[in-house]
Design an enzyme around this catalytic site. Sequence first.
Site, mmCIF file in Angstrom:
data_model
loop_
_atom_site.group_PDB
_atom_site.id
_atom_site.type_symbol
_atom_site.label_atom_id
_atom_site.label_comp_id
_atom_site.label_asym_id
_atom_site.label_seq_id
_atom_site.Cartn_x
_atom_site.Cartn_y
_atom_site.Cartn_z
ATOM 1 N N TYR A 126 24.679 82.301 76.993
ATOM 2 C CA TYR A 126 23.951 83.335 77.716
ATOM 3 C C TYR A 126 24.956 84.437 77.986
ATOM 4 O O TYR A 126 25.873 84.243 78.777
ATOM 5 C CB TYR A 126 23.422 82.793 79.051
ATOM 6 C CG TYR A 126 22.230 81.888 78.927
ATOM 7 C CD1 TYR A 126 20.990 82.381 78.512
ATOM 8 C CD2 TYR A 126 22.333 80.539 79.232
ATOM 9 C CE1 TYR A 126 19.880 81.546 78.411
ATOM 10 C CE2 TYR A 126 21.228 79.706 79.136
ATOM 11 C CZ TYR A 126 20.007 80.215 78.715
ATOM 12 O OH TYR A 126 18.923 79.388 78.611
ATOM 13 N N ASP B 113 16.157 85.235 74.111
ATOM 14 C CA ASP B 113 14.803 85.243 74.686
ATOM 15 C C ASP B 113 14.795 85.021 76.194
ATOM 16 O O ASP B 113 13.728 84.834 76.775
ATOM 17 C CB ASP B 113 13.917 84.182 74.013
ATOM 18 C CG ASP B 113 14.441 82.773 74.216
ATOM 19 O OD1 ASP B 113 15.517 82.605 74.844
ATOM 20 O OD2 ASP B 113 13.794 81.832 73.736
ATOM 21 N N HIS C 159 11.982 79.033 73.583
ATOM 22 C CA HIS C 159 12.646 78.387 74.719
ATOM 23 C C HIS C 159 11.804 77.219 75.232
ATOM 24 O O HIS C 159 11.713 76.982 76.438
ATOM 25 C CB HIS C 159 12.843 79.437 75.836
ATOM 26 C CG HIS C 159 14.161 79.324 76.548
ATOM 27 N ND1 HIS C 159 15.216 80.146 76.323
ATOM 28 C CD2 HIS C 159 14.598 78.468 77.506
ATOM 29 C CE1 HIS C 159 16.241 79.832 77.109
ATOM 30 N NE2 HIS C 159 15.879 78.800 77.829
#
Lengths: 495, 495, 495, 495
Positions: free
Chosen positions: C244, C272, C380
Amino acid sequence: MSRSFSLGEIAQHNSSSSCWVIISNKVYDVTEFLPDHPGGAKIILKYAGRDATAAYEPIHPPDTLDKNLPTSKHLGDLDSSGASALQKEQESRKKTRDEVRVEQAQARKPPLNQILNLRDIEKVARDVLTYKALAYYASAADDETTHNENAHAFSRFFFHPRVLRRISQVDPSTTILGINSSIPIFISATGLAKLGHPLGEANLARGAGRTSIIQMLSTYASLSASQVAAARLSPSQPLFFQLYKPRDHALAAERIREVEALGYRAIVLTVDAPVAGNRERDVRAPFELEAQEREAAGGQGGEMPRQPERVDEDLEEQINLNGTVGSSLSNADLDMTFTETIPWLRSVTKLPIMLKGIQCVADAVLAAEAGVDGILLSNHGGRQLEYSLPPIEVLYKIRQQRPDVFDKLEVYIDGGVCRGTDVLKALCLGAKAVGMGRPFLYAQSAYGEAGVVHAVRILQREIVLGMRLLGATSVSELVPEMVERVDWQPLPARL
Amino acid sequence: MSRSFSLGEIAQHNSSSSCWVIISNKVYDVTEFLPDHPGGAKIILKYAGRDATAAYEPIHPPDTLDKNLPTSKHLGDLDSSGASALQKEQESRKKTRDEVRVEQAQARKPPLNQILNLRDIEKVARDVLTYKALAYYASAADDETTHNENAHAFSRFFFHPRVLRRISQVDPSTTILGINSSIPIFISATGLAKLGHPLGEANLARGAGRTSIIQMLSTYASLSASQVAAARLSPSQPLFFQLYKPRDHALAAERIREVEALGYRAIVLTVDAPVAGNRERDVRAPFELEAQEREAAGGQGGEMPRQPERVDEDLEEQINLNGTVGSSLSNADLDMTFTETIPWLRSVTKLPIMLKGIQCVADAVLAAEAGVDGILLSNHGGRQLEYSLPPIEVLYKIRQQRPDVFDKLEVYIDGGVCRGTDVLKALCLGAKAVGMGRPFLYAQSAYGEAGVVHAVRILQREIVLGMRLLGATSVSELVPEMVERVDWQPLPARL
Amino acid sequence: MSRSFSLGEIAQHNSSSSCWVIISNKVYDVTEFLPDHPGGAKIILKYAGRDATAAYEPIHPPDTLDKNLPTSKHLGDLDSSGASALQKEQESRKKTRDEVRVEQAQARKPPLNQILNLRDIEKVARDVLTYKALAYYASAADDETTHNENAHAFSRFFFHPRVLRRISQVDPSTTILGINSSIPIFISATGLAKLGHPLGEANLARGAGRTSIIQMLSTYASLSASQVAAARLSPSQPLFFQLYKPRDHALAAERIREVEALGYRAIVLTVDAPVAGNRERDVRAPFELEAQEREAAGGQGGEMPRQPERVDEDLEEQINLNGTVGSSLSNADLDMTFTETIPWLRSVTKLPIMLKGIQCVADAVLAAEAGVDGILLSNHGGRQLEYSLPPIEVLYKIRQQRPDVFDKLEVYIDGGVCRGTDVLKALCLGAKAVGMGRPFLYAQSAYGEAGVVHAVRILQREIVLGMRLLGATSVSELVPEMVERVDWQPLPARL
Amino acid sequence: MSRSFSLGEIAQHNSSSSCWVIISNKVYDVTEFLPDHPGGAKIILKYAGRDATAAYEPIHPPDTLDKNLPTSKHLGDLDSSGASALQKEQESRKKTRDEVRVEQAQARKPPLNQILNLRDIEKVARDVLTYKALAYYASAADDETTHNENAHAFSRFFFHPRVLRRISQVDPSTTILGINSSIPIFISATGLAKLGHPLGEANLARGAGRTSIIQMLSTYASLSASQVAAARLSPSQPLFFQLYKPRDHALAAERIREVEALGYRAIVLTVDAPVAGNRERDVRAPFELEAQEREAAGGQGGEMPRQPERVDEDLEEQINLNGTVGSSLSNADLDMTFTETIPWLRSVTKLPIMLKGIQCVADAVLAAEAGVDGILLSNHGGRQLEYSLPPIEVLYKIRQQRPDVFDKLEVYIDGGVCRGTDVLKALCLGAKAVGMGRPFLYAQSAYGEAGVVHAVRILQREIVLGMRLLGATSVSELVPEMVERVDWQPLPARL
């Protein structure tokens, strides 16, 4: 000056030849008004010579009597012994099963911070609403197929989310007929908010004001247009007025001038309800309530249940045209047309005009040609014609078949919207904003003004989140390419 | 003149070599008739030497014996001691579980003013009908897929409602084969109305008369064509006659002449039932009833349950061609053709001719070429070939593939119609009117003639309302553009 | 050197002006860290002046404090009487209903040899996981439609199996970004494995090693990247690192250099989830647990339940961007783009780059143009944007619309995979391999490392069997012609 | 001549170094056979030194030992005291819960005349079959999706029935590979009929003979090919032989010569099962049975339940190729091809050749090119590859894409057929006839030979009725125009 009357005296005026009623300890002679009552004479005669407050109050704006009854028929006051008798009777009255149920539900409803989405609110509202109120709010035409499909239809639209786009700054605001709105949502017109909460439409007005969205007030609101205007946070808070046009042009024009004077900012002419739909859940409610009480009484000679009211008698019959209710026919305009009614409307107001209840591509095109400012694709929440297409489907069809319509007027939809993603789908397909009716009725019924504010905040959070995850930072970046209508049916949610 | 017989004497004629039966205290010798009984000899022999009234009465028109048995076989009366013994037996007979259930259901059925739609009526009827009658009325072929799909199919058709049209004056009337009908609905042919109500088809006749719609009488009605004609409100009330053509042309012609003489106004030739469908619910009914009684008896040597009748033995076997029931084969015409049967029918009657049971586009075209006046797209309520397409789908196909058919003859549909919107969908697609069978059977079973009238009024209200909300003021304004076949499946109603 | 503190002394630092917490009998001053805590200050303040071990431990890698808190704030140890008091408190604490339930479930779970498929594993995991852990693992966005559809979508793809092919030798192995994998499956990144099992991600590392598949480690793992690297069977066992990206490029680059140094073999950039999805099941968990305990206490003034933690407060808020949690905003990079972020990433690492979270054809094309090595079609696990298309559908669309993409980079999918046939469908359509997240979380939760190995073996058996029955002996023989997307919806499994 | 052995002596040979078993009071030395057992050594070793009759008998043809074990290993008889001890043990053994359940179900099963359709038969069979037998019969691959879809698929095909055609004479007979069949149905190959009824495949043979249909015998039948041949009503009664080809060509050729000599009339080569599918219901059965008994024992130290057998160990493993069961690999031919295997088969037999298990259009075309006489579109009743298309869909595809295939060979389908209408749909689309496997297994399990006859008669009645209602008098009049694949999903039957 005002005379006072005893219960005994009033009780003698209990027929169509002389019909008096008590409302909030005042006495009215409605004999001559009987044939003009939009809801029919029958429902009034049920209370002839008696107190009608409980039936009257939740479904009439307070100025109704003033508007409809000459002062000479305002006879005077109930005398004090009568008033105290009525109060005593009211206090000693045994609660109905439904009243007991509602009280218990009120006691155990969750705190607002545990309400995560609009379904949660509706669940609470379904608990705390009276049977009668819920039947009126929830009912829809026939087997409620269109009502269910309105919501169901959104589940066929999926997203093509875009990634790796700058989304730190997101602005969900838009304009509706030129007026700013913090999010692309407005409160659509619905009747009788007081059935669900004593403050009724005022809850909606204050909630809208606190969150900077627009409220569209219904002709059939349970507060008057002026009361709602007065309930605003400030005079600049925008309101729209939804109009059921009566046959009498002058009457309609007067109504429009009245709301213009009150500062309403647009006229929304309803076109899908010249006559009322067939809402069986609502019609059935009194039977069901009666059966409920009968069952509770156990059939052993127990106290007879109070005669349940048929909310629809007051309410629906006034726009019910099925041939048996003659008098109400005289009120609604069943002969509106694009070519006559729209020009007339333009001639009596300078406000923007929106048509509420467009249900197919052809009429969207006619509306554009007629030069209105906006159309609200709506099937009246599924309350009018069963098997009318879901508005999101009509919107999709306009996008496919006549995208030029979007250039000529503003397009809105209402019906079945529950989540921020529903709103985003509509905006991707070309809607400027989305109306929501029942959800706000439920919100104010369950939690009053705070419920309305909470509902808007939930939607705002969902919309901003959804825009970020779609890769859009403003409503103008929501484009048709982001939505796809799939050819399968998602499984029902298993939460 | 007439002799009288004792139960003892009659009881000796209890075999196929000499078979007497008692019906309504009269004695008949049916020995020679046994091989000709359309329902087979077996069912008669079950009552050989005994009283057969209860089994005979609800499923035969009263003139059946006169027509089929020479006077010489009308032997005389049961003597008075026999008659009183039978009556006593009847009175002292313990009620079956099913009879008890029906009595209770009759006692608690709702008043007619609480019946809001045709589903409500069906619900009542399902309660008050005997197991046997319901099994016969409700049964359909195999797994009842086509029966269910007939109704289900309507849910795929949605409307494009038009707004801002003059709809104060709406006329739902139409003509059917040239005859006026107050609404575009007729009573389609169904058998054995007396199973559900003692007055049987007379309820339908009077209900149709009071509401100005047309009744189509079935060959297998439980009242005779003349009885039904006599039940009309006036001699001008129109009736149609549905014909199962027997192999013998002369017999068929005689039947037609008979109904012509009685004033019937059209001949409806059934073409989808040369042999009977496989209706398992009906066949299974006696097993189920038996099991029910056995369970009630608790297996402790209690009174044996009355042997349940198989209604289908009398009924179905006469047109059942599966090779085991030889005699019935001789009756029905299994070799009808477009090129021979239609011209023959034209040659024996001047009445308009409708074919009932057209199930695909190709046969609709052949019917048009054969020059009949109308076709009824029907799969016999799903009682004949499982997986025959729903009539509304066949209608839609004709509209798509061969719209010229609508110019050549009148097209009707029946099967699965329940709501005014169903009717309007069919009319938009080109049907002149819609037939309804089971709904009227249920209506007369539950509430007699008043039920039939109420059902028509409900439909009328729904149709008028629907036309207004569609923007149509006459049936001619119901056009294909108002209907769309959608590609998704609506959720099942959650009422 | 290290000072020791009494519980009493620590308890005085219980506010935002001075906030100490105990973790594993060590005392930390987190006052200055409060505004920087990615999960927000609120959750820390709940434990201000108290022991926070139970809340801290399962959701933070052990090196978290070292990385985020200067040594000067590591104040010292809890004194021994305090430690023993805490231990005593812990031991005497009454178990919650949920803890009791989990213990019972652990006792009755079936032996591994009765676990036939991955659904069996999930069933066990749903039993043995705490309510809180299951809520976190199972939760997905909004109404979890996309989560459900991810799996559901596979049921629309059917095979065209080929027969009479030589299939005695079958090789299911493949390469993923150039690295060998025994089967075309990798462990996709998921957070917080320790919530389900004390060994957490180490179970996954060892299981992957024993079966020669690749593990992709999440930024939000509950073990650190170095701990997971150390848990491998050998230094050559491949690991991928899921990133991330924080807003601060330098911080991101440092993180990448760190995992490169540890031997990680690819960087998987998540695209996403710049902000966290709306996972209501997770948010609701504490309310539900509280209600559970309240119910158990019976309302009779019984012991108050322990305040249930909101796992999401620690967890989700750090990536939750809905405007109310200001501080966390500063961490995540919400302004990544194809044209800037990808080149930057290329500039800081020589490792292969995969983008995780591509959800439409257009972005797959952009990814190919941006020159990344692989894309993971993923929504996800349905945890981000509700109504994102199922990855197998996106894959199918790329195959139909832009098959050239498969030539430019490697395509992977994750989400909803449960059976070997799911994997084969994806490979036929062009995927190189398939990621699985939750299934491996469930496997390690239910059976630790052995569960992971068993899960892989089941998949291997299913894949080899499926390849034989399809007529393919290597992954390269799995071709689009072997798969068809059907236009009907299979019945739900009735097992 | 033959020696006799005591139980004690036999019990000493209880390991893989010396393994004796008792079967029907005869003693065999299977030590050297262990590695060759197609079902693996493990299952035999479970009975080493003990009586194996109960496990052996229902799943092996009686000639199995003669064929597979040299006479020298037929050691002799169990002595009389041993035999009586075994019998005593057998008699005194407490019945398992499942045995008790089956006995009760047998007692209450309905008489055959109440069995109206094949679903009724299956319902009875599901009651009266042992858990183990039902698990084997009913099981299918993975989640049984393909198995369910096989039947479900028929519901998407509707008819265009034709009316006004001469249908008094209807002939449902056809030929299958040139051999007459009274109706277009044959008994498809299924294993282990003795699991359901002691007479096993002989019930099928006699039932087929009495109704003039063809039986296809499975390689895995529980009676030998010669026993089934002997069970026929006459030597001219036709039988087909289904072959699982072993790797060894000579062995296969010998098997073919053997059945040719017995008068079998066609060779049906199975091509969809080189390895066995993943049938979890079957694998799970022993666990479930064990749990059932454990629950019955109540956990109070009651008698341990008999160790439940895994039928699949004997059965499935012999064709199970997942890499763990080495020995069985040596038997089945995993490298068959169109270009080698078909010519070889032609070279060893003059009988017609049918390929069983074609699952896509491409392979149907290859089969036609390879010159076989027929193909059976089949996915092994959903027991092999999950998500193989339903055969009726594959048939439909061939009709749409390659109708020339029907001119080159005969096409059959099996899987999911339950009603006469299913058969008619297949015939309309081009099938010569339809195979049915499980339905006949269920019929013989529930009612023996009479059940098989009854099943055929039901089908015959349904087919003749369906042909009449379709307007077809012979199978050649069943044409593609009579069937339509609809785009909606019928509601599930609500019977």
